[in-house]
Design a protein around this motif. Structure first.
Motif, short mmCIF file in Angstrom:
data_model
loop_
_atom_site.label_atom_id
_atom_site.label_comp_id
_atom_site.label_asym_id
_atom_site.label_seq_id
_atom_site.Cartn_x
_atom_site.Cartn_y
_atom_site.Cartn_z
N HIS A 1 -6.98 -35.24 17.23
CA HIS A 1 -7.71 -34.37 18.15
C HIS A 1 -6.80 -33.32 18.76
N ASP A 2 -7.45 -32.33 19.37
CA ASP A 2 -6.70 -31.33 20.11
C ASP A 2 -6.05 -31.94 21.34
N ASP B 1 -8.46 -26.90 25.06
CA ASP B 1 -8.19 -28.14 24.35
C ASP B 1 -8.72 -29.33 25.15
N MET C 1 -12.55 -29.46 25.01
CA MET C 1 -13.12 -29.92 23.74
C MET C 1 -13.19 -31.44 23.63
N CYS D 1 -19.80 -33.57 18.54
CA CYS D 1 -18.44 -33.10 18.31
C CYS D 1 -18.30 -31.67 18.84
N ARG E 1 -15.34 -28.24 18.86
CA ARG E 1 -14.05 -27.74 18.38
C ARG E 1 -13.91 -26.30 18.82
N ALA F 1 -12.06 -24.36 11.07
CA ALA F 1 -12.59 -25.41 11.95
C ALA F 1 -13.68 -26.20 11.22
N LEU G 1 -13.45 -30.17 10.13
CA LEU G 1 -14.41 -31.15 10.65
C LEU G 1 -15.19 -31.81 9.52
#
Ligand SMILES: [Fe+3]
Ligand SMILES: [Mg+2]
Ligand SMILES: [Zn+2]
Ligand SMILES: [Zn+2]
Lengths: 802, 329
Positions: free
Chosen positions: B31-32, B73, B76, B209, B211, B221, B225
């Motif tokens: 993850h971010d 980040d 998200m 989700c 992003r 992206a 994903l």
């Protein structure tokens, strides 16, 4: 009178083509006893009778063979007499019987040795694929179809052992009706009798059918609602086309979109709905007389038009054609792509229409053509007004094949219906020991115009043209084609060969498999593809000219020369001087940008002040940004490609500023040169490159461009300049290759789809005593890569086991 | 250098070189930001470094990016951003007023984003060893909800929402850096994205989700994903908003806007039943005022992004490899 018994072994395309009934009839005619049987390697025959009659039998076996049959090898030996009292067709046997004593070569009629293909294929001894390609109706079937008293009168699904659908309807091997999409149609009594009778030409014609038991036509609107069926469907279709409507019809290898080629509004509507602004459309004509009214047709071209493969043939349009074709059929082109009806359905339709009809593939953009009724109704509902369909399924999409005659021989530009999946033989020696059998290979080709191939020893099975792989459906077709080839050739390759371009979907697919992978450089694959089809193994020179291919040095290559020493060594001899493409793929879509890149390479910043031409083709802001992009090397990859040089020159001459389809500018430049007979050429330089390990040369187009612009300034006719440009390229090839005495020259890569260039080079080199070959059986474009990928790997491997 | 472009090479650098050294389950989620449980409190923690040339560009500067990057980040993962650390690496000879402008911008941006800068550090490197300023920020946020926002939550039938037009940041920075001129002005889209996401969560939208679109753009992206989720996405070219300015600049440069960087855009995967409600909420915030549905999650477990073009054909989107090499032959 001497009686003897002779055993005959035949390999080649001898199954699914009516070979056994032909043998049966011939044996009966000569009063010979014995039998004939299929086996995985081909056909075995035993005949017993008078020596003279056996001789005649052998003679006619090759001279009168069914039109679709091809004999690659034929061996005979004498064997012990038996008590046979008749001739029979035996059930298929599992393997080829082993001969008791060796052949006496004198027994083989001389004309076999004279056959080009037969003599070349002498090395083959491996299982033969027995899936024949689809072929146009034979004359006998056509005669029946137009005979009001025949039970197949006007029946659009007539066929026999000599003609009809094959590859498009075969689901699996062995080739029996139950493994085709004819399986749901139970033969009626009459058809059953024909199918069972060895003397009938429909004996074991697997797709045989008649109006009582076979597939039927129906016509729907764009929502899928039934309008009518049978003959009426055909009649209403013809009427709709004459009224200017667009009809999707289910052809042999998939749907086609038909529209009246003499109705400009209708053709424009098709262009609009199909989102295809400029790319030429192919045409169907009712007969050759009609074609001759509009085009200049040579004997070779006529033979191609009439050949059972029924390809689209590129023909030179007459100055004043008889039929008033809509301009939008092939705007700006000096050629027309024309075919004759390829199926009974097309014959019936053309008999009603009696005028040129546009026939373009029933697909969206670069997707594979639709093959099922539901697919067509889904994807083409916004394009076609009506759908002429039937209930015989198509297993895999097969586009119409395209050929062009160059130097008097047919050259495939797209290899699909009628040709796929026939195998090609390599000229390499068979592996010496069974322990050193070469591995079975799968080659996945390139990105655009993809075609895949599988090899088993010295046979290469090539898929049909698949299309551009960045499309989802093409990728599915690509995966299916690989499974298909493996199934039909009964080979499961353990090594995958791919291009070096990391971004090709074929490369990605190969690398994501679990198999061993080998990368072959793009332009080497082109070179070897041309050598492979000419069965050449020894030393050679390769001229690989195309749009662009990946090389390790980051330059987009496409103006390459190679030498091959016949054993293991390949040398890069020369390449085109490079120039930048400002905007990458965008530059390829805009030849004017390539012209800017070319002039920038020539003159630097001064190019922007010196050439009024650039100011004419760009706005001030565009020009400013272009200059920044070039000077800062912003998304401006470097190329050394002749394809790009064509684009740039087309833009310099004002022939094309934008490419609305791939190759448009280059085609326009070739068409522009068409009327010219100019023999002169522009100057150019060959410069020895400094610092490279091997002596490498750079072909400097600088002097040519300067002279070309001067010529333009002094008002030399544009067609002469275009012709001189072609002549210059030919001179360049001569200059590079003539120092290599005794090295035949192989021309490959998409640039050699250009007839003017190919013929000019060929003539020039031959005048200088050089042997030169161009593509014939596989396309010069990336459709031929897979064959070259395999051949290159096999040649290297051959070296290592010697 | 291609290793930092956010495409294929960055992906390789991460998975092949970096991850093996720091193998733990939290990092492995990819993850971010990392989700940490401390007592019964769930926290999100993230860090990011910022390098940009030029330091100032239409619509923003490096200071803004440093705050937004970390805030986004955190956002998200559905966290509300709280605290921030900041270290500066300055190149000797950097004009003092440049530094103060950046610092002022940071402080203003932090305040506006509702995050407090609570700790920091400064180092100076020799002239020639840095591009003026490098900034690293780390941030902590609190996760107040208990839904799991992750690629693995993506389900067949989810709709894909894009929070606005794409490609503005990348093109604005490039035009400035390379000295290009365009008839339509290009402005960066950089912005904080936590508010619209908090309002989705507050209204009970089940976000599967999220992003943010940064380097590599929308396409990268989506591809990433689809790979993590092992799902097929269908995206319509006509549904993806691109401003005239970005379209023009991209065409000039031969770039695909789907691969151009953004700093204030995100995509959200929302169950179809809640998509309309989510759109209404998002459109109430200025940063996501032009949110729209660009596609959906299809049947099957094949990791691929199908891109339906204006021509009607279905192309497969790829992660951008290194640099864009033409494939036309
Ligand atoms: Fe090529
Ligand atoms: Mg980040
Ligand atoms: Zn026939
Ligand atoms: Zn029947």
């Amino acid at each position: 009178m001497a009686v003897e018994r002779c055993c005959i072994q035949i390999e080649g395309i001898v199954q699914g083509v009516g070979f056994r009934p032909f043998v049966y009839r011939l044996a009966k005619e000569k009063s010979l006893h014995g039998w004939v049987a299929n086996h995985p390697q081909g056909v075995t025959i035993e005949v017993q009778g008078e020596t003279l009659l056996i001789r005649n039998f052998l003679q006619e076996l090759t001279t009168n063979k069914p039109q679709l049959a091809e004999i690659h090898t034929l061996n005979t030996h004498l064997t012990a007499l038996t008590e046979d009292t008749c001739f029979t067709i035996r059930e298929s046997i599992q393997s080829k019987p082993t001969p008791e004593k060796k052949v006496s070569e004198t027994k083989v009629p001389e004309n076999i040795a004279l056959e080009k293909r037969a003599s070349k294929k002498e090395t083959s001894a491996t299982p033969q694929i027995s899936v024949p390609p689809d072929t146009a109706p034979c004359q006998l079937c056509l005669d029946e179809m137009f005979d009001p008293d025949n039970r197949r009168y006007h029946y659009p699904f007539s066929n026999c052992t000599n003609c009809g659908p094959r590859f498009s309807i075969i689901e699996s091997l062995p080739y029996d009706r139950k493994n085709t999409t004819m399986q749901p149609f139970t033969l009626c009594d009459s058809c059953q009798q024909e199918y069972k009778n060895p003397l009938n030409r429909r004996f074991h014609a697997e797709p045989t059918a008649c109006p009582d038991c076979g597939p039927q036509l129906h016509l729907c609107d764009s929502k899928g609602h039934l309008i009518t069926n049978h003959t009426d469907a055909l009649q209403q279709t013809a009427q709709a086309i004459l009224n200017g409507q667009i009809v999707a019809i289910k052809g042999v290898g998939g749907f086609q979109l038909l529209v009246d080629a003499t109705n400009p509004q209708a053709v424009d509507r098709l262009r609009q709905r199909k989102n295809r602004p400029a790319k030429p459309f192919a045409l169907i004509y009712a007969d050759t007389e009609n074609i001759q009214q509009d085009c200049i047709v040579s004997e070779t071209e006529t033979a191609l038009l009439l050949s059972p493969q029924r390809p689209i043939v590129l023909l030179a349009k007459k100055k004043a054609p008889y039929n008033e074709l809509a301009i939008s059929v092939a705007p700006g082109n000096s050629d027309l792509g024309i075919m004759l009806p390829a199926s009974p359905l097309h014959y019936l339709l053309m008999a009603l229409l009696q005028r040129p009809i546009v026939a373009t593939s029933g697909n969206i953009a670069a997707e594979p053509i639709c093959i099922s009724n539901t697919q067509a109704l889904q994807r083409l509902s916004t394009v076609a007004d009506l759908f002429l369909m039937h209930n015989r399924s198509i297993v895999r999409p097969l586009d119409d094949s395209v050929v062009r005659v160059m130097n008097g021989v047919s050259t495939l530009l797209r290899r699909s219906r009628g040709y796929a999946p026939l195998p090609l033989a390599l000229s390499l020696p068979e592996p010496m020991h069974s322990s050193s059998t070469s591995p079975d290979l799968l080659a996945v080709g390139g990105q655009l115009k993809n075609c895949v191939a599988i090899s088993h020893n010295n046979h290469v099975y090539l898929s049909q043209h698949l299309g551009d792989l960045d499309n989802r459906h093409t990728q599915e077709a690509f995966e299916h084609a690989i499974i298909d080839l493996a199934h039909f050739s009964e080979v499961s390759p353990d090594t995958i060969i791919h291009d070096q371009h990391p971004n090709y979907d074929s490369t990605r697919w190969a690398l994501s498999s679990e198999k061993k992978c080998v990368a072959v450089p793009h332009h080497i694959a082109h070179f070897f593809s041309c050598m492979a089809e000419h069965q050449h193994f020894g030393r050679a020179l390769g001229v690989s000219w195309d749009g662009s291919g990946y090389a390790n040095d980051g330059i987009l290559r496409g103006g390459e020369f190679y030498s091959w020493n016949g054993h293991a060594e390949i040398n890069h001899l020369a390449s085109l001087r490079s120039f930048p493409l400002p905007g990458g793929e965008q530059a390829i879509r805009e030849p004017r940008r390539q012209a800017a890149g070319l002039l920038y390479a020539l003159q630097g910043e001064d190019a922007f002040t010196e050439y009024p031409l650039l100011r004419q083709q760009f706005s001030t802001t565009e020009l400013y940004n272009l200059q920044r992009m070039l000077s800062r090397q912003l998304n401006s990859p470097i190329c050394s490609s002749v394809g790009r040089l064509f684009d740039a020159v087309a833009a310099l001459l004002g022939i094309a500023t934008h490419n609305r389809f791939e190759g448009q500018a280059a085609m326009a430049l070739e068409a522009c040169a068409y009327p010219s007979i100019a023999r002169w050429h522009f100057p150019f330089d060959i410069i020895n490159k400094q610092g490279s390990q091997q002596p490498e040369q750079s072909i400097d187009w600088g002097p040519m461009i300067i002279a070309l612009l001067d010529a333009q300034k002094s008002h030399i006719p544009r067609e002469d300049i275009a012709a001189a440009f072609h002549n210059t390229l030919a001179q360049i090839i001569l200059t590079i290759t003539q120092t290599f005495d005794g090295y035949p020259v192989f021309l490959s890569g998409g640039v050699f789809q250009n007839k003017r260039l190919t013929e000019t080079v060929t003539l020039l080199l031959r005048q200088h005593g050089q042997q030169v070959y161009h593509h014939e059986a596989v396309p010069a474009n990336d459709g031929g890569l897979a064959l070259g990928q395999i051949y290159y790997v096999r040649c290297l491997e051959n070296r290592s086991c010697v | 250098l291609g290793h930092g472009s956010g495409g294929q090479l960055s992906h390789q650098l991460l998975t092949e070189l970096i991850y093996p050294y720091f193998d733990n389950p939290i990092l492995a989620t990819g993850h971010d930001s990392a989700l940490l449980s401390i007592g019964n409190q769930r926290l999100a923690f993230t860090t990011d470094s910022f390098v940009v040339s030029p330091l100032f560009f239409p619509g923003g500067d490096i200071g803004k990016l440093a705050i937004y990057g970390t805030v986004n980040d955190l956002a998200m993962s559905g966290a509300k951003p709280l605290y921030l650390s900041c270290s500066l690496i300055l190149e000797e000879g950097l004009p003092m007023n440049t530094l103060s402008t950046v610092l002022a911008s940071m402080s203003h941006t932090a305040e506006e984003s509702g995050i407090k800068l609570v700790t920091g550090d400064t180092k100076v490197v020799e002239k020639g060893k840095g591009d003026g300023i490098y900034i690293n920020t780390s941030g902590i946020g609190v996760v107040a909800h208990d839904i799991c926002i992750a690629p693995q939550q993506i389900e067949k039938g989810d709709l894909i929402i894009l929070s606005g037009d794409i490609g503005r940041h990348g093109m604005a920075v490039m035009a400035m850096r390379e000295g290009l001129t365009f008839d339509n002005p290009l402005n960066s889209d950089c912005a904080a994205l936590s508010d619209p996401i908090q309002s989705l969560l507050n209204e009970g939208i089940v976000i599967h989700c999220l992003r943010d679109l940064t380097r590599g753009g929308l396409a990268t992206a989506l591809v990433e994903l689809s790979e993590s989720a092992e799902k097929t996405f269908l995206v319509e070219e006509t549904a993806i908003p691109v401003s005239d300015a970005v379209t023009g600049a991209c065409e000039m440069l031969g770039l695909d806007p789907c691969y151009v960087a953004n700093e204030g855009r995100f995509i959200a995967f929302i169950p179809a039943a809640q998509a309309e409600a989510a759109l209404t909420l998002l459109r109430n915030h200025s940063v996501s005022a032009t949110s729209c549905i660009i596609g959906s999650v299809d049947e099957g477990n094949k990791s691929q992004v199908v891109y339906k073009t204006t021509m009607g054909s279905e192309r497969l989107m790829q992660r951008l490899p290194g640099e864009q090499l033409p494939r036309i032959c």
